[in-house]
Design a protein around this motif. Structure first.
Motif, PDB file in Angstrom:
ATOM      1  N   MET A  72       4.127   0.692 -12.585  1.00 39.37           N
ATOM      2  CA  MET A  72       4.559   1.545 -11.488  1.00 39.37           C
ATOM      3  C   MET A  72       4.789   0.748 -10.207  1.00 39.37           C
ATOM      4  SD  MET A  72       4.540   4.231 -13.261  1.00 39.37           S
ATOM      5  CE  MET A  72       5.029   5.397 -11.990  1.00 39.37           C
ATOM      6  N   ASN A  73       3.912  -0.223  -9.983  1.00 40.57           N
ATOM      7  CA  ASN A  73       4.003  -0.951  -8.717  1.00 40.57           C
ATOM      8  C   ASN A  73       3.285  -2.289  -8.836  1.00 40.57           C
ATOM      9  OD1 ASN A  73       4.803  -1.309  -6.092  1.00 40.57           O
ATOM     10  ND2 ASN A  73       3.323   0.106  -5.191  1.00 40.57           N
ATOM     11  N   ILE A  74       3.713  -3.249  -8.019  1.00 41.19           N
ATOM     12  CA  ILE A  74       2.999  -4.511  -7.870  1.00 41.19           C
ATOM     13  C   ILE A  74       2.600  -4.607  -6.405  1.00 41.19           C
ATOM     14  CG2 ILE A  74       3.169  -7.020  -7.938  1.00 41.19           C
ATOM     15  CD1 ILE A  74       5.040  -6.742 -10.315  1.00 41.19           C
ATOM     16  N   LEU A  75       1.315  -4.792  -6.163  1.00 41.54           N
ATOM     17  CA  LEU A  75       0.759  -4.736  -4.815  1.00 41.54           C
ATOM     18  C   LEU A  75       0.357  -6.126  -4.340  1.00 41.54           C
ATOM     19  CD1 LEU A  75      -1.325  -1.776  -5.999  1.00 41.54           C
ATOM     20  CD2 LEU A  75       0.318  -1.507  -4.159  1.00 41.54           C
ATOM     21  N   LYS A  76       0.709  -6.423  -3.099  1.00 41.99           N
ATOM     22  CA  LYS A  76       0.443  -7.732  -2.514  1.00 41.99           C
ATOM     23  C   LYS A  76      -0.508  -7.582  -1.328  1.00 41.99           C
ATOM     24  CE  LYS A  76       4.637  -7.579   0.340  1.00 41.99           C
ATOM     25  NZ  LYS A  76       4.933  -6.168   0.026  1.00 41.99           N
TER      26      LYS A  76
END
Length: 235
Positions: A72-76
């Motif tokens: 769904m998402n890649i978070l940094k």
């Protein structure tokens, strides 16, 4: 300034808070470390904590009835997760897993909800974060509509380059390095295709000299030529 207050001050959501408000946050916050491929929480479990990425990368994904993942998402660094579901008792909407060794700031969700109610600066910024997430999802759907699996992979690589890429000065031509160690299976799950399709496409793009990949990420050697593969098919 304590290490925890210093960490809090680096989170975009908290940058405009006063020293007193940061000290209040310090009392309800803690630091946690997760090794590569370690789950932070699982989809469907009770939502107890809100997290902020201080260092590293986290992926969130959902799993279908057959056990297939969809990223769904890649978070940094600086990102908040989960980004939705405040003020209700819904469980975690997805699984969160550290992609690399990761350092997180954690706040109990009910305490964070009370903070949102009492500190306007945080509530306003949070609404902006959630609005940006909706816009990002809408753009992703728009970008993927009408494209086949191979084109979706290319578009996703371009998006990763825009969001996470940095100049790579180790190559002969100006290149962009995407320091995210995604497997071909994970790349496939992000765009809704099979690992075999991604294997074939990555091999082809390597032979064309457009990209390279290794265990630590991807390198795009010519973003415009990579985009041209999509534009060519749209005309």
């Amino acid at each position: 300034m304590s290490d925890l207050v210093a960490a809090l001050s680096r989170v975009p959501l908290f940058r405009e808070l006063s020293p007193e408000e940061l000290e209040r946050l310090e009392r309800i916050s803690s630091l946690r470390s997760y090794g590569r491929k370690t789950a932070v929480f699982h989809e469907g479990t009770e939502r107890e904590t809100v997290y902020f990425v201080l260092r590293g990368l986290v992926k969130t994904y959902k799993t279908d009835e057959e056990g297939h993942e969809q990223i769904m998402n890649i978070l940094k660094t600086g990102d908040l997760f989960p980004q939705t579901g405040f003020f209700d008792s819904a469980p975690y909407p997805s699984t969160a897993e550290a992609i690399v060794d990761t350092r997180l700031l954690s706040i109990p969700v009910h305490t964070f909800e009370q903070l949102i109610l009492t500190v306007p600066a945080i509530s306003i910024k949070l609404m902006r974060v959630m609005s940006g997430r909706i816009i990002d999802l809408q753009q992703r759907l728009h970008d993927f509509a009408g494209h086949d699996a191979a084109e979706r992979v290319v578009l996703y690589l371009i998006k990763l380059a825009l969001d996470y890429g940095r100049p790579d000065n180790t190559t002969e031509v100006p290149s962009v390095r995407i320091p995210i160690p995604l497997t071909n299976q994970e790349l496939a799950s992000a765009v809704g295709t099979t690992r075999e399709t991604v294997n074939r496409l990555v091999s082809m793009l390597r032979k064309e000299g457009l990209i390279d990949s290794d265990r630590s990420g991807y390198t795009i050697f010519d973003k415009e030529k990579l985009l041209h593969r999509i534009r060519k098919d749209e005309h």
